[in-house]
Design a protein around this motif. Structure first.
Motif: not given
Length: 243
Positions: A118-143
């Motif tokens: 999760a720390a790697l996703a936050h720091e390198f990917g700039e993905l916050d907890d709201a994104v990590l807790n969402a269903p996969v189908y809500t993510l764009s290809t870029g995310m």
């Protein structure tokens, strides 16, 4: 840095041709790679270019172990990690955090490393907890690309095999990934990148071209190199197949 990270000798990879009824036809193959000879040293970033159906993705899939050579061999020295496809529809009902853990395990992380992932996703990917807790189908290809690259580029891989996916990233994240790849290779790793992105190719030490499964003569520097002559050292004779 001496030695070889990736090498292949007379590498052929083929797919069985099927009849109209969907049954394999005995002894008939479509060859995606034809007698490929390749050597990549520690520290090298190698670009692979070529048109659709030229064999780029097949080469990367063989490097990461998804495909098995029909003839010849391909050897990788060290841990290999790859991103050949994103599979946005796979595990679509899981949370992004759950998929993150599954992807991490495939790269050698442990399930109890979820906080690190999760720390790697936050720091390198700039993905916050709201994104990590969402269903996969809500993510764009870029995310989704940000998630997978955040894990791959921090998984202590010796060899990276990345298909054209980085072309879909925004410029800032693409540069961040390329900088990280440079650090990995400066430490003795190697990377094979399939792309036609001029920026990405400019970061490569050399660029190779695949055409109809044949590896063309190596280009001396990154660039299109579209007028090169066919190789003279590749046996263009399919291996015998009995099944």
């Amino acid at each position: 840095m001496g030695g070889t990270r990736v090498s292949s000798h007379d590498l052929w990879v083929g797919y069985r041709i099927k009849s109209a009824r969907g049954l394999p036809i005995r002894g008939q193959h479509s060859w995606a790679l034809r007698g490929v000879e390749l050597s990549i040293a520690p520290g090298e970033i190698v670009g692979i270019v070529g048109g659709n159906g030229s064999g780029k993705t097949t080469l990367l899939r063989t490097m990461v172990g998804v495909l098995t050579p029909s003839k010849g061999r391909l050897d990788v020295d060290g841990k290999v990690g790859g991103l050949v496809e994103l599979r946005p529809d796979a595990d679509r009902d899981l949370s992004v955090r759950e998929r993150m853990v599954m992807s991490g395990v495939l790269l050698g992380f442990r399930r109890r490393d979820s906080k690190l992932l999760a720390a790697l996703a936050h720091e390198f990917g700039e993905l916050d907890d709201a994104v990590l807790n969402a269903p996969v189908y809500t993510l764009s290809t870029g995310m989704l690309l940000r998630l997978e690259m955040s894990l791959l580029l921090n998984a202590a891989c010796d060899v990276l095999a990345i298909d054209e996916l980085l072309m879909g990233a925004d410029a800032d994240f693409r540069n961040r990934c390329l900088d990280r790849i440079g650090v990995i290779c400066a430490g003795g790793g190697s990377a094979v990148l399939s792309s036609h992105d001029p920026l990405l190719l400019s970061r490569c030490d050399r660029v190779l071209r695949l055409e109809e499964g044949l590896l063309r003569t190596e280009e001396l520097s990154p660039g299109p190199g579209s007028d090169q002559a066919p190789p003279t050292d590749v046996a263009n004779v399919p291996p015998e197949t009995s099944t």
